[in-house]
Design an enzyme around this catalytic site. Structure first.
Site, short mmCIF file in Angstrom:
data_model
loop_
_atom_site.label_atom_id
_atom_site.label_comp_id
_atom_site.label_asym_id
_atom_site.label_seq_id
_atom_site.Cartn_x
_atom_site.Cartn_y
_atom_site.Cartn_z
N ARG A 126 -19.73 -7.94 7.35
CA ARG A 126 -19.40 -9.29 6.89
C ARG A 126 -17.95 -9.38 6.42
NH1 ARG A 126 -23.66 -11.60 2.72
NH2 ARG A 126 -22.34 -13.42 3.05
N ARG B 5 -13.71 -6.25 -7.26
CA ARG B 5 -15.12 -6.32 -7.64
C ARG B 5 -15.96 -5.17 -7.09
NH1 ARG B 5 -14.77 -10.32 -3.48
NH2 ARG B 5 -16.26 -9.94 -1.78
N TYR C 135 -0.25 -2.26 2.83
CA TYR C 135 1.10 -1.82 2.52
C TYR C 135 2.08 -2.59 3.42
CZ TYR C 135 4.66 1.32 0.74
OH TYR C 135 5.77 1.82 0.11
N ASP D 56 9.40 9.47 -2.46
CA ASP D 56 9.01 9.19 -1.08
C ASP D 56 10.12 8.52 -0.30
OD1 ASP D 56 7.05 9.10 1.06
OD2 ASP D 56 7.01 6.94 0.73
N ALA E 51 23.69 4.15 3.99
CA ALA E 51 24.07 5.30 3.18
C ALA E 51 23.41 5.24 1.81
CB ALA E 51 25.59 5.36 3.03
N ALA F 97 17.56 6.47 1.06
CA ALA F 97 16.74 6.80 2.22
C ALA F 97 17.60 7.33 3.37
CB ALA F 97 15.94 5.58 2.67
N ASN G 280 6.19 6.04 10.08
CA ASN G 280 5.55 5.57 8.86
C ASN G 280 5.43 6.71 7.85
OD1 ASN G 280 3.85 4.41 6.93
ND2 ASN G 280 2.64 3.32 8.47
#
Length: 672
Positions: A139, A163, A184, A349, A386, A389, A543
């Site tokens: 459902r 819930r 995400y 990360d 730069a 990451a 990813n």
């Protein structure tokens, strides 16, 4: 299962006797004893204290000897995990009635069987019809799939999570490739922008500049005694959206959901946190509805002291937890990682996870070309971006080149790094704060300083173009076509998030390179097809989800400290090895996302083994296994796989049979 145990679980005996306080200790003792005899491989269920929702299994790193996990082959262990009957679980709770229904960790909604409704005092509090989890699941998924708008899907799923946690994770684990982009990136970006508007129930912990001097006591307001992974942000650089302040909580909430789905962490053992030090976002500062601090960002020494206090507080309460930094702005991200990495079980990360995924993408692209990882020493990289990451990816690729025989100096010369001002060369004045880890990538050839991205590509002939700018459409058809002239199978990696911040699309890369590009993006794109519907370019997604759950799992199980760059490189190699030869022949460089738990297990094993090579043996189990690293590595792999995929460690989102535990001597009722 024995008849007596079946009676106790299903309530034939328990439904009448559990209401009697006098018979309760005998019933629980009998239940535990029968359970031990019936399933000797499963430890006693943990009896949650008055404040804990539910923790079904004890941790395995110290409670069981290493020998318990020896013996089966890798294939048998994976098969056993995939087909294990994790539904044979019992959770003992002190909650009854409405308190139980409003606890998302315990609530089953209409799936409560009649005997549980009777003995847990919820008869009459639910509609009489009893639905199985299968029906509930069908459902919910039908509702989600019928909604065309991704953000509305996010609302549906987050409402379900509030819930009924078990059903939410059942949907996510069984449809992770479909739902991860909703939970995400890219959809979570919309949730972050609207966080104050859609906020309903608090989840995780909110620390702020107003809590200075109070954090060591605040952490004890969180009811869970055992937390294994903490994801924290200060909201200063959320995805590619910039400073969102407290709204960064949306990102870390999504991240812990992926830890559960990807590595099998128990939901109650994960904790999303935000450190609200203010915001410099004028739109938020001027909004009466903004839930964060209405003040400019704290900076300098006071900022560092506040983060210090947070780190000390969470380590005091949960000394075994892995702490992951998420979306800190560049000037703080690298500094904080260096500050804490030797004393806390921490990794970033954005710097390390993105870097490891980028290395795996390059290894995969080399394999598509028919080359091994050692060929990385011959690649030329243009890095656009730069920030933390971009520099993290460049440094990881440089370390991979050194591992395969290049000198550090020669490896650094293979990189051309662009920031918003252009190519970084020695002609540019050194910044006030210094170049930091960018110093090794400053090009000595000052003559290139005034040249554009297109001109540099045409002059130096790179084989890979990697983007982490968060600036949107930066690479036009001329830039992409120049890459196609420079290399027969160019690597085109627009890794910025969310989707509208990517440097180019898969379709643009295909058209400009005559479908020869090996493409990998940070956010998902559809594969490119021709008019006949045939796929002509695979839109791989680079990813971080492939990396961070496994790194966290390995670090937590083996209590690794520090989490080293070499361990992240081992994680990248393990990820690259998960792609089959048949997939590589099609241009696919990452395994199917639906196999994420299998991938995370292999990444975790690689991380643990590298930590062992570094001399880390921080648990009794790892100390006992250390000799296998040098005598029988295959058996070590099998043993570690058995440990990290055992029911002790791996959460399977199925309903447990609930048994009520009454109050002990001297305890006062906190519920019905």
């Amino acid at each position: 299962m024995s008849k007596r145990l079946l009676e106790l679980v299903l309530g034939r005996a328990a439904s009448s006797s559990l209401s009697s306080a006098k018979s309760l200790p005998r019933q629980v003792s009998s239940l535990n004893a029968l359970w031990r005899r019936e399933y000797t491989s499963v430890p006693d269920p943990v009896l949650d204290d008055a404040s804990e929702p539910v923790l079904e299994y004890a941790s395995c790193d110290e409670s069981a000897p290493a020998e318990e996990y020896l013996g089966s082959t890798w294939q048998e262990a994976e098969s056993n995990h995939n087909h294990a009957d994790h539904s044979r679980k019992i959770s003992i709770t002190r909650k009854l009635g409405r308190d139980l229904l409003f606890d998302p960790y315990l609530n089953k909604g209409t799936a409560f069987p009649q005997n549980e409704r009777e003995r847990l005092h919820i008869r009459g509090l639910l509609p009489p019809s009893e639905m199985s989890m299968k029906v509930q699941y069908e459902r919910i998924m039908k509702t989600v799939r019928a909604e065309p708008e991704p953000f509305r899907k996010w609302i549906i799923l987050s409402t379900l999570q509030e819930r009924n946690m078990t059903l939410f994770y059942h949907c996510l684990v069984n449809n992770v490739a479909e739902l991860a982009p909703i939970i995400y990136t890219p959809t979570v970006a919309l949730a972050c922008l609207r966080f104050s508007t859609v906020f309903r129930r608090p989840r995780g912990m909110f620390f702020s500049a107003m809590d200075r001097g109070q954090m060591a006591s605040m952490v004890y307001n969180w009811p869970i005694e055992e937390v294994e992974v903490i994801v924290v942000t200060d909201g200063s650089r959320v995805l590619g959206l910039g400073d969102l302040g407290l709204h960064g909580m949306g990102v870390v909430m999504g991240k812990v959901d992926l830890y559960v789905a990807g590595a099998g962490f128990y939901p109650a053992r994960t904790l999303p946190c935000v450190i609200d030090v203010g915001t410099n976002n004028e739109r938020l500062l001027g909004s009466h509805g903004y839930l964060g601090l209405q003040r400019r960002r704290m900076k300098g020494k006071r900022y560092v002291e506040l983060v210090d206090e947070f780190m000390d507080a969470v380590k005091l309460r949960w000394p075994k937890a892995v702490i992951q930094f998420e979306d800190f702005e560049t000037k703080h991200a690298e500094m904080l990682l260096k500050r804490y990495r030797n004393n806390f079980r921490v990794f970033n990360d954005d710097i390390q996870g993105t870097a490891a995924t980028g290395v795996a993408a390059v290894y995969g692209a080399l394999a598509v070309r028919g080359k091994g990882p050692e060929a990385i020493v011959n690649e030329k990289f243009i890095m656009c971006g730069a920030g933390s990451a971009g520099v993290g990816v460049a440094n990881a690729l440089r370390r991979a080149m050194v591992k395969h025989g290049a000198t550090p100096e020669a490896a650094a010369r293979q990189f051309y790094v662009f920031d918003q001002k252009g190519l970084i060369t020695s002609a540019r004045p050194t910044p006030e704060e210094g170049w930091g880890s960018l110093a090794r990538f400053v090009r000595p050839d000052a003559a290139l300083a005034e040249k554009s991205l297109l001109e540099v590509i045409q002059e130096v002939g790179p084989s890979a173009l990697i983007g982490l700018t968060g600036s949107g459409k930066l690479w036009d058809d001329k830039v992409l076509a120049a890459m196609a002239k420079s290399c027969d199978r160019p690597m085109i990696f627009p890794m910025s998030n969310p989707t509208d911040r990517a440097e180019c699309t898969a379709a643009e890369a295909a058209e400009s390179t005559q479908n020869r590009a090996i493409f990998a993006s940070g956010s998902p794109f559809d594969d490119v097809t021709n008019e006949a519907g045939e796929r002509i370019l695979v839109a791989n997604q680079s990813n971080n989800f492939y990396i961070f759950p496994g790194v966290g799992l390995g670090a937590q199980v083996a209590q690794i400290l520090p989490i080293s760059n070499e361990q992240l490189l081992a994680a990248a190699e393990a990820l690259a090895a998960c792609t089959s030869k048949e997939e590589l022949e099609q241009g696919i460089i990452f395994p199917p996302l639906q196999q994420i738990r299998r991938v995370s297990a292999r990444v975790a094993i690689a991380v643990i083994k590298q930590s062992m090579r570094e001399g880390q043996a921080n648990t009794n189990t790892i100390r006992k296994l250390m000799p296998l690293l040098y005598t029988d590595e295959e058996r070590l792999d099998q043993t570690l796989l058995n440990i990290i995929t055992s029911p002790h460690q791996t959460y399977e989102p199925d309903y447990a049979s609930l048994v009520y535990r009454g109050l002990g001597k001297g305890e006062k009722s906190t519920s019905r």
